[in-house]
Design an enzyme around this catalytic site. Structure first.
Site, mmCIF file in Angstrom:
data_model
loop_
_atom_site.group_PDB
_atom_site.id
_atom_site.type_symbol
_atom_site.label_atom_id
_atom_site.label_comp_id
_atom_site.label_asym_id
_atom_site.label_seq_id
_atom_site.Cartn_x
_atom_site.Cartn_y
_atom_site.Cartn_z
ATOM 1 N N SER A 1 -3.685 9.518 -18.498
ATOM 2 C CA SER A 1 -4.097 10.638 -19.345
ATOM 3 C C SER A 1 -4.439 10.096 -20.721
ATOM 4 O O SER A 1 -3.716 9.255 -21.260
ATOM 5 C CB SER A 1 -2.987 11.683 -19.477
ATOM 6 O OG SER A 1 -2.813 12.381 -18.275
ATOM 7 N N GLU B 1 -11.963 18.936 -34.956
ATOM 8 C CA GLU B 1 -12.636 20.087 -34.367
ATOM 9 C C GLU B 1 -11.898 20.660 -33.156
ATOM 10 O O GLU B 1 -12.176 21.764 -32.742
ATOM 11 C CB GLU B 1 -14.063 19.699 -33.950
ATOM 12 C CG GLU B 1 -14.939 19.231 -35.092
ATOM 13 C CD GLU B 1 -14.720 17.767 -35.491
ATOM 14 O OE1 GLU B 1 -15.348 17.345 -36.470
ATOM 15 O OE2 GLU B 1 -13.928 17.054 -34.829
ATOM 16 N N SER B 2 -10.986 19.941 -32.532
ATOM 17 C CA SER B 2 -10.130 20.388 -31.430
ATOM 18 C C SER B 2 -9.642 19.195 -30.611
ATOM 19 O O SER B 2 -8.770 18.486 -31.057
ATOM 20 C CB SER B 2 -10.795 21.442 -30.548
ATOM 21 O OG SER B 2 -9.808 22.005 -29.687
ATOM 22 N N HIS C 1 -7.892 13.223 -17.675
ATOM 23 C CA HIS C 1 -6.753 12.988 -16.784
ATOM 24 C C HIS C 1 -7.277 12.449 -15.459
ATOM 25 O O HIS C 1 -8.239 12.994 -14.911
ATOM 26 C CB HIS C 1 -5.976 14.286 -16.528
ATOM 27 C CG HIS C 1 -5.530 14.972 -17.769
ATOM 28 N ND1 HIS C 1 -4.461 14.525 -18.526
ATOM 29 C CD2 HIS C 1 -6.014 16.060 -18.408
ATOM 30 C CE1 HIS C 1 -4.302 15.330 -19.561
ATOM 31 N NE2 HIS C 1 -5.238 16.266 -19.512
ATOM 32 N N CYS D 1 -14.742 23.082 -32.256
ATOM 33 C CA CYS D 1 -15.020 24.219 -33.118
ATOM 34 C C CYS D 1 -15.989 23.747 -34.196
ATOM 35 O O CYS D 1 -15.875 22.633 -34.688
ATOM 36 C CB CYS D 1 -13.743 24.730 -33.776
ATOM 37 S SG CYS D 1 -12.551 25.370 -32.604
#
Length: 128
Positions: free
Chosen positions: A68, A75-76, A81, A96
């Site tokens: 992972s 921005e996020s 995974h 975002c």
């Protein structure tokens, strides 16, 4: 003390762009290569004009082990995974703001991992 970050467009709204999908039949050596996967995610951050806060990666053993990689961006996030037993991965790119390009990040990682097939989904996560 934490900083507050607000993303607004010219229309005074939050612009949320979410690209996510499933990648099938990937080379098992690539699926288990934690450094390769982390490097791909970091390069995708650059390509998509995102601003990295921190990136972490983990390798999991066992029957359904995999890797992972999570990149926290201003921005996020980008999350990748893998499941080595199934030659399968999921990829999630959420941003975002109007300046970043999550589709470019998704495309870069898919092209690098060369799955035999993949699915991609798009969601508008904007405030209005």
């Amino acid at each position: 003390m934490s900083e507050q970050v607000t993303f607004q467009s010219h229309e005074d709204r939050i612009v949320g762009k979410h690209v996510f999908g499933n990648l099938y039949d990937i080379d098992p050596e690539d699926l288990n290569n934690e450094q390769l996967l982390k490097d791909l995610v970091l390069k995708a951050v650059e390509i998509a004009h995102m601003n990295l806060v921190e990136a972490k990666s983990w390798s999991f053993g066992g029957k359904k082990g995999g890797v992972s990689v999570i990149a926290l961006i201003e921005e996020s996030h980008i999350a990748l995974h893998t499941w080595n037993e199934y030659n399968y991965a999921t990829l999630d790119v959420y941003t975002c703001g109007e300046d970043s390009d999550p589709q470019a990040a998704f495309k870069f990682i898919v092209e690098a991992l060369k799955p035999r097939r993949y699915q991609v989904f798009f969601a508008d996560r904007s405030s209005s």
